[in-house]
Design an enzyme around this catalytic site. Structure first.
Site, PDB file in Angstrom:
ATOM      1  N   LYS A  75       0.818  -1.214   0.000  1.00 33.66           N
ATOM      2  CA  LYS A  75       0.000   0.000   0.000  1.00 33.66           C
ATOM      3  C   LYS A  75       0.853   1.264   0.000  1.00 33.66           C
ATOM      4  O   LYS A  75       0.620   2.174  -0.798  1.00 33.66           O
ATOM      5  CB  LYS A  75      -0.946  -0.016   1.209  1.00 33.66           C
ATOM      6  CG  LYS A  75      -1.753   1.248   1.404  1.00 33.66           C
ATOM      7  CD  LYS A  75      -2.860   1.060   2.397  1.00 33.66           C
ATOM      8  CE  LYS A  75      -2.405   0.430   3.673  1.00 33.66           C
ATOM      9  NZ  LYS A  75      -1.458   1.288   4.437  1.00 33.66           N
ATOM     10  N   ARG A 110       2.106   8.461   6.921  1.00 34.27           N
ATOM     11  CA  ARG A 110       2.331   8.330   8.358  1.00 34.27           C
ATOM     12  C   ARG A 110       3.803   8.040   8.630  1.00 34.27           C
ATOM     13  O   ARG A 110       4.514   7.525   7.774  1.00 34.27           O
ATOM     14  CB  ARG A 110       1.496   7.183   8.945  1.00 34.27           C
ATOM     15  CG  ARG A 110       0.000   7.424   8.910  1.00 34.27           C
ATOM     16  CD  ARG A 110      -0.745   6.200   9.377  1.00 34.27           C
ATOM     17  NE  ARG A 110      -0.474   5.051   8.516  1.00 34.27           N
ATOM     18  CZ  ARG A 110      -0.671   3.783   8.877  1.00 34.27           C
ATOM     19  NH1 ARG A 110      -1.117   3.501  10.073  1.00 34.27           N
ATOM     20  NH2 ARG A 110      -0.415   2.804   8.036  1.00 34.27           N
ATOM     21  N   TRP A 128       7.106  -0.829  -7.734  1.00 33.13           N
ATOM     22  CA  TRP A 128       8.180  -1.443  -6.947  1.00 33.13           C
ATOM     23  C   TRP A 128       9.407  -1.667  -7.822  1.00 33.13           C
ATOM     24  O   TRP A 128      10.533  -1.400  -7.420  1.00 33.13           O
ATOM     25  CB  TRP A 128       7.694  -2.768  -6.358  1.00 33.13           C
ATOM     26  CG  TRP A 128       8.701  -3.447  -5.487  1.00 33.13           C
ATOM     27  CD1 TRP A 128       8.969  -3.205  -4.172  1.00 33.13           C
ATOM     28  CD2 TRP A 128       9.604  -4.500  -5.886  1.00 33.13           C
ATOM     29  NE1 TRP A 128       9.969  -4.032  -3.723  1.00 33.13           N
ATOM     30  CE2 TRP A 128      10.382  -4.837  -4.758  1.00 33.13           C
ATOM     31  CE3 TRP A 128       9.825  -5.182  -7.082  1.00 33.13           C
ATOM     32  CZ2 TRP A 128      11.359  -5.826  -4.780  1.00 33.13           C
ATOM     33  CZ3 TRP A 128      10.811  -6.165  -7.105  1.00 33.13           C
ATOM     34  CH2 TRP A 128      11.553  -6.481  -5.971  1.00 33.13           C
ATOM     35  N   PHE A 142      -3.565  -0.359   7.111  1.00 32.02           N
ATOM     36  CA  PHE A 142      -4.098  -1.707   6.936  1.00 32.02           C
ATOM     37  C   PHE A 142      -5.201  -1.756   5.878  1.00 32.02           C
ATOM     38  O   PHE A 142      -5.201  -0.978   4.934  1.00 32.02           O
ATOM     39  CB  PHE A 142      -4.545  -2.298   8.273  1.00 32.02           C
ATOM     40  CG  PHE A 142      -3.412  -2.606   9.208  1.00 32.02           C
ATOM     41  CD1 PHE A 142      -2.327  -3.350   8.777  1.00 32.02           C
ATOM     42  CD2 PHE A 142      -3.416  -2.141  10.515  1.00 32.02           C
ATOM     43  CE1 PHE A 142      -1.266  -3.639   9.636  1.00 32.02           C
ATOM     44  CE2 PHE A 142      -2.356  -2.424  11.381  1.00 32.02           C
ATOM     45  CZ  PHE A 142      -1.288  -3.173  10.940  1.00 32.02           C
ATOM     46  N   ALA A 201      -3.823   1.538  12.677  1.00 31.90           N
ATOM     47  CA  ALA A 201      -5.215   1.463  12.231  1.00 31.90           C
ATOM     48  C   ALA A 201      -5.970   0.311  12.865  1.00 31.90           C
ATOM     49  O   ALA A 201      -7.199   0.321  12.906  1.00 31.90           O
ATOM     50  CB  ALA A 201      -5.277   1.335  10.711  1.00 31.90           C
ATOM     51  N   THR A 241       4.025   1.472  -0.807  1.00 25.89           N
ATOM     52  CA  THR A 241       4.782   1.455  -2.063  1.00 25.89           C
ATOM     53  C   THR A 241       3.947   2.044  -3.193  1.00 25.89           C
ATOM     54  O   THR A 241       4.435   2.852  -3.997  1.00 25.89           O
ATOM     55  CB  THR A 241       5.199   0.010  -2.407  1.00 25.89           C
ATOM     56  OG1 THR A 241       5.981  -0.515  -1.325  1.00 25.89           O
ATOM     57  CG2 THR A 241       5.993  -0.052  -3.696  1.00 25.89           C
ATOM     58  N   LYS A 256       6.884  -6.813  10.771  1.00 24.78           N
ATOM     59  CA  LYS A 256       6.377  -6.133   9.580  1.00 24.78           C
ATOM     60  C   LYS A 256       7.478  -5.381   8.824  1.00 24.78           C
ATOM     61  O   LYS A 256       7.440  -5.240   7.606  1.00 24.78           O
ATOM     62  CB  LYS A 256       5.262  -5.168   9.982  1.00 24.78           C
ATOM     63  CG  LYS A 256       4.632  -4.400   8.820  1.00 24.78           C
ATOM     64  CD  LYS A 256       3.489  -3.531   9.319  1.00 24.78           C
ATOM     65  CE  LYS A 256       2.882  -2.704   8.203  1.00 24.78           C
ATOM     66  NZ  LYS A 256       3.776  -1.619   7.757  1.00 24.78           N
ATOM     67  N   PHE A 291       3.544  -8.615  -9.489  1.00 29.92           N
ATOM     68  CA  PHE A 291       4.659  -9.517  -9.195  1.00 29.92           C
ATOM     69  C   PHE A 291       5.016 -10.262 -10.473  1.00 29.92           C
ATOM     70  O   PHE A 291       4.151 -10.528 -11.324  1.00 29.92           O
ATOM     71  CB  PHE A 291       4.283 -10.519  -8.093  1.00 29.92           C
ATOM     72  CG  PHE A 291       4.269  -9.943  -6.707  1.00 29.92           C
ATOM     73  CD1 PHE A 291       5.264 -10.262  -5.798  1.00 29.92           C
ATOM     74  CD2 PHE A 291       3.265  -9.085  -6.290  1.00 29.92           C
ATOM     75  CE1 PHE A 291       5.262  -9.739  -4.512  1.00 29.92           C
ATOM     76  CE2 PHE A 291       3.244  -8.556  -5.013  1.00 29.92           C
ATOM     77  CZ  PHE A 291       4.251  -8.891  -4.114  1.00 29.92           C
TER      78      PHE A 291
END
Length: 556
Positions: free
Chosen positions: A71, A94, A409, A301, A273, A73, A105, A381
């Site tokens: 998210k 954030r 990415w 999230f 969140a 990214t 994480k 991906f």
């Protein structure tokens, strides 16, 4: 492919004054923290507040899985892509918490060639905002216990102390502790608790305050305990407000850094969140909208948590009206929701995709309840197949959503141009009629049940007897008009993390409800959600180090 930290450390950064100048911020309005990060002065707002607001785009996601969604990214890459298309865009993010950074994480600076930098600074101490929040929180706790020790003029009932200490670290042994052991001069013995800093009410207050004056008002309203008559005792009653505000006077100023492609990013505040309201600061978002034509922000999230709270708490309080929502998913995550084990996600599996895509479907429906246009993007991906991508594209377009693949990415802004063009098309051709999910006038139970039924898909809500009593008390104190902040696990639409996809036939279980009077919302704890996480068996901290030359390694 290089690691995130290798890409970040090899990047050639521009001086932050040059990045800021690109969006019209003069050097006088920067407070430097080295060459590559700065805070924005209080005076800047007075200079820009008359500017027309730019468009506001929210980036959210499906429920997170071990397969990863990307998210942040996507948010960063979309901002870079907008810049490549010649748009005056600003990213509003954030700040990362040290807890997940050293836990499981990892950091929160984006990934690959869609990162904000300097990523090591951002993921570790940054400009000290979280330390200031931690200090303000614990100053209030110290003044509370000192008041009880020094005669207790406010007649605080030690059995009804509700203010908790905090630490920006995953430390499970601090969840439930006993303080005051030792001699009589060491304080009154009582049970106490810690929360992680990003779950502290002061974090929420900092992120919702308009300015320093509003910050002080909100800090003063914090309920720290109840007296022997059952009446609330506040930070103002303890005369702690001024000292806390003094600790936060710099922390309330938004921070500015840059992406790998030198797109400016305001990074400020960081409530979780799954526990708190999951959005960056109102100040940073409003500044970004005055400084740019398009502000791209994110919520924490999945959309059931972050987006719902962005809409029903942040937008409600700040008067914001989002123009579009980007909903991030991956083929791998949708197959995981369809029952495919993590080690088999690289194989094409249209049957599992068809089963798991119901999670995406529910999030689309939820956002459409707010009457905001949706663009679904697949974070690409190399193992994704054309058949899988086409299945998802058709699924989304049948539900009235724009759709685009994102390759940010791997390619940075260039890989986000298709998504940026869909966002620009949406902003031009689709109208947002944003409204909140529920009215202020509903009771607390009605608000909780509205979110549980409409957003989570629950059959109903089951309240612990203690939670019922807490709600009655909160409403009796006059806080019934507050929005609700649901503390729920992030992995499932339900309060059971193991129920993937789009579960049905379940109830939401409310075990505790308390009011954050300063922040302005009521928190409802569901299931087994923890406000102080713990470290995993093998924490990310095991792999983090610093060389003799001062170069940090192992951070991701």
């Amino acid at each position: 492919m290089k690691t995130d930290i290798e890409i970040a450390q090899e990047a050639k950064l521009e001086h932050i004054r040059d990045v800021a100048a690109g969006i019209g911020i003069a050097e006088d309005d920067l407070e430097y923290y080295g060459k590559y990060k700065a805070k924005l002065s209080d005076e800047l707002w007075d200079k820009i507040k008359g500017n027309k607001d730019g468009r506001l785009v929210l980036v959210t996601a499906i429920n997170p899985t071990p397969a990863g969604e990307g998210k942040t990214t996507t948010t960063v890459g979309l901002g870079e892509a907008m810049a490549k298309l010649g748009k005056k865009a600003l990213i509003a993010l954030r700040e990362p918490s040290l807890g997940p950074c050293f836990g499981i994480k990892g950091g929160a600076a984006g990934g690959g060639y869609a990162q904000v930098v300097p990523m090591e600074d951002l993921n570790l101490h940054f400009t000290g905002d979280f330390h200031a929040i931690t200090s303000a929180n614990n100053l209030l706790a110290a003044m509370l216990d000192n008041h009880i020790q020094q005669g207790n003029a406010l007649r605080i009932d030690p059995r009804q102390v509700v203010w908790k200490r905090c630490l920006d670290m995953n430390d499970r042994v601090l969840r439930n502790i006993v303080v005051g052991l030792g001699n009589k001069t060491d304080g009154m013995v009582r049970e106490d608790h810690f929360v992680i800093t990003v779950a502290s009410e002061i974090m929420a207050i900092l992120c919702l305050a308009d300015d320093l004056a509003d910050l002080k008002k909100r800090l003063g309203r914090i309920i720290v305990a109840y007296n022997f008559d059952g009446d609330p005792v506040t930070a103002d009653d303890l005369k702690a407000t001024g000292a806390m505000a003094a600790l936060l006077k710099d922390a309330i100023k938004p921070n500015i850094i840059q992406t790998l492609e030198h797109t400016p990013a305001l990074v400020h505040g960081g409530p979780f969140a799954n526990i708190a309201h999951g959005c960056n600061s109102v100040r940073a978002t409003k500044m970004a909208m005055k400084l740019s034509d398009i502000t791209i922000t994110e919520a924490g999230f999945g959309a059931d948590l972050g987006a719902e709270k962005f809409f029903d708490i942040k937008c409600r309080m700040a008067g914001l009206k989002p123009d579009a929502v980007v909903l991030v998913a991956t083929v791998r995550a949708l197959k995981y929701n369809g029952g495919v084990p993590k080690n088999e996600l690289s194989k094409e599996n249209l049957d599992a995709l068809a089963k798991g895509i119901v999670n995406l479907e529910k999030h689309i429906e939820n956002i459409q309840k707010y009457d905001v246009p949706v663009i679904v993007t697949l974070n690409s991906f190399v193992t994704d197949t054309e058949a899988e991508n086409e299945f998802i594209r058709k699924f989304c377009e049948e539900r009235g959503c724009e759709f685009a693949l994102s390759e940010v990415w791997e390619k940075g802004g260039e890989g986000g141009i298709a998504l940026a063009e869909k966002v620009l098309y949406t902003l031009e051709h689709k109208e947002s009629r944003f409204h909140a999910l529920y009215e202020d006038s509903l009771s607390i139970c009605e608000k909780i049940e509205k979110v549980a039924r409409e957003i989570y898909g629950a059959d109903g809500v089951v309240y612990e007897p203690a939670a019922r009593r807490q709600i009655e008390r909160i409403e009796a104190m006059g806080f019934g008009s507050f929005p609700v902040c649901m503390a729920k696990n992030q992995y499932s639409l339900s309060d059971d993390a193991k129920k993937l996809g789009r579960p049905s036939g379940f109830d939401i279980h409310i075990r505790e409800v308390y009011v954050s009077a300063g922040a302005g919302f009521v928190v409802a704890l569901t299931g087994a959600i923890m406000t102080m996480p713990g470290l995993p068996k093998v924490p990310a901290a095991n792999g983090i180090d610093v060389t003799e030359e001062g170069k940090i390694t192992g951070l991701f």
